[in-house]
Design an enzyme around this catalytic site. Structure first.
Site, PDB file in Angstrom:
ATOM      1  CD  GLU A   1      -3.932   5.350  -4.901  1.00  0.00           C
ATOM      2  OE1 GLU A   1      -3.553   6.188  -4.236  1.00  0.00           O
ATOM      3  OE2 GLU A   1      -5.330   5.189  -4.825  1.00  0.00           O
TER       4      GLU A   1
ATOM      5  CG  HIS B   1      -1.958   0.958   1.248  1.00  0.00           C
ATOM      6  ND1 HIS B   1      -2.899   0.934   0.308  1.00  0.00           N
ATOM      7  CD2 HIS B   1      -2.302   2.148   1.827  1.00  0.00           C
ATOM      8  CE1 HIS B   1      -3.928   1.951   0.358  1.00  0.00           C
ATOM      9  NE2 HIS B   1      -3.303   2.519   1.134  1.00  0.00           N
TER      10      HIS B   1
ATOM     11  CD  GLU C   1      -7.627   2.644  -2.326  1.00  0.00           C
ATOM     12  OE1 GLU C   1      -7.985   3.838  -2.428  1.00  0.00           O
ATOM     13  OE2 GLU C   1      -6.473   2.440  -1.952  1.00  0.00           O
TER      14      GLU C   1
END
Ligand code: NAG
Ligand code: NAG
Ligand code: NAG
Ligand code: NAG
Length: 262
Positions: free
Chosen positions: A154, A119, A243
């Site tokens: 991301e 993450h 997400e």
């Protein structure tokens, strides 16, 4: 008899012995075309909650929380978001590994899928640590159909940099786990898989991340996101939304709850 006894002893030594395994609802997931499917190839949808960075909200990294998510929120998937910096795995591996492990084992015990997520939102992937971590996870848990790997939450780099990273991490996972789904982050902070179909990764059961937060930081409208997603899928690129938000990160803006209805 003696031979059999030793065989079983050997077999059980390879898996964490304290797990009371409950099968996940759709069995061994697969990717067929652009769809995530159950073990017989029928498209399915997973629904659930992503936990926040492991080091910032550790109080949710336990099986009791998963019991609520499964029984009261009707979730069949949970996402364990392994934070890396600011006290995350890169700084404090044992502590954060323990948190993520509790969620993985809770999901296996309860029959939920679990997304094991590297993450970070950044231009650096911490590749050596990612290789160690995903090698460990795939060795320890790769035999369970509950596991989904998400190798870079991301990325804020271009697709060719992501491909270079993926080509280092995915083979390490596949060496231990030939089947479970691997989700690969996309450019612009998982803004979507907008690369040409010829630049897809050459492994089985891969999906590509799209994160949807309408109106955040001047982000695209719902309609723009929908068009991009439809285009990617018509190009044969499977999307996994790991997400989404019902609106902005700011509390002063409107929630778009209707847009999120199934
Ligand atoms: C896959 O889904 C179909 C349609 O819901 C169902 O009939 C089939 O039993 C499912 N297979 C498994 C293994 O769950
Ligand atoms: C990543 O971004 C930082 C700014 O946040 C910049 O200083 C650094 O050079 C970038 N690194 C790479 C590998 O692009
Ligand atoms: C995985 O990492 C944990 C925490 O560092 C460690 O206890 C365990 O032995 C490792 N397992 C493997 C297979 O490397
Ligand atoms: C909400 O707050 C953010 C941050 O202060 C600001 O940038 C944004 O313009 C505000 N939005 C509205 C609709 O007032």
């Amino acid at each position: 008899m003696r031979g059999k006894f030793f065989y079983f002893l050997f077999f059980f030594c390879n898996i964490p012995i304290h797990l009371a395994v409950v099968n996940p609802p759709y069995g061994q997931l697969q990717v067929q075309g652009t769809y995530l499917t159950n073990s017989s190839g029928i498209p399915i949808q997973l629904q659930g909650i992503s936990l926040y960075f492991s080091m910032w909200q550790p109080q949710y990294y336990n099986q009791n929380v998963l019991v609520s998510l499964k029984n009261q929120w009707n979730s069949n998937v949970v996402r364990a978001a392994m934070g890396l910096t600011n006290g995350g795995y890169v700084d404090n591996p044992e502590y954060n590994y323990g948190l993520v492990k509790a969620v993985i084992e809770g999901a296996i015990n309860l029959g939920m899928y679990v997304i094991v997520d590297w993450h970070i939102t950044y231009n650096v992937s911490y590749t050596p640590q990612a290789i160690t971590f995903f090698s460990n996870i795939s060795k320890t848990y790769g035999s369970y159909p509950h596991i989904i790997y998400e190798i870079w939450n991301e990325p804020t780099v271009t697709w060719d940099v992501i491909v270079n990273y993926a080509n280092q991490v995915i083979p390490v996972i596949r060496a231990n786990d030939p089947n479970n789904i691997i989700v690969v982050g996309t450019a612009d902070g998982s803004g979507g898989p907008w690369f040409p179909p010829s630049q897809k990764l050459n492994y089985n059961n891969i999906m590509y991340t799209l994160h949807i937060y309408p109106d955040v930081f001047g982000g695209g409208s719902q309609e723009q996101v929908r068009t991009k997603a439809t285009t990617a899928m018509s190009n044969g690129i499977p999307i996994f939304v790991t997400e989404y938000g019902t609106g902005s990160v700011w509390p002063n803006e409107t929630l778009e709850v209707d847009e999120m209805a199934p």
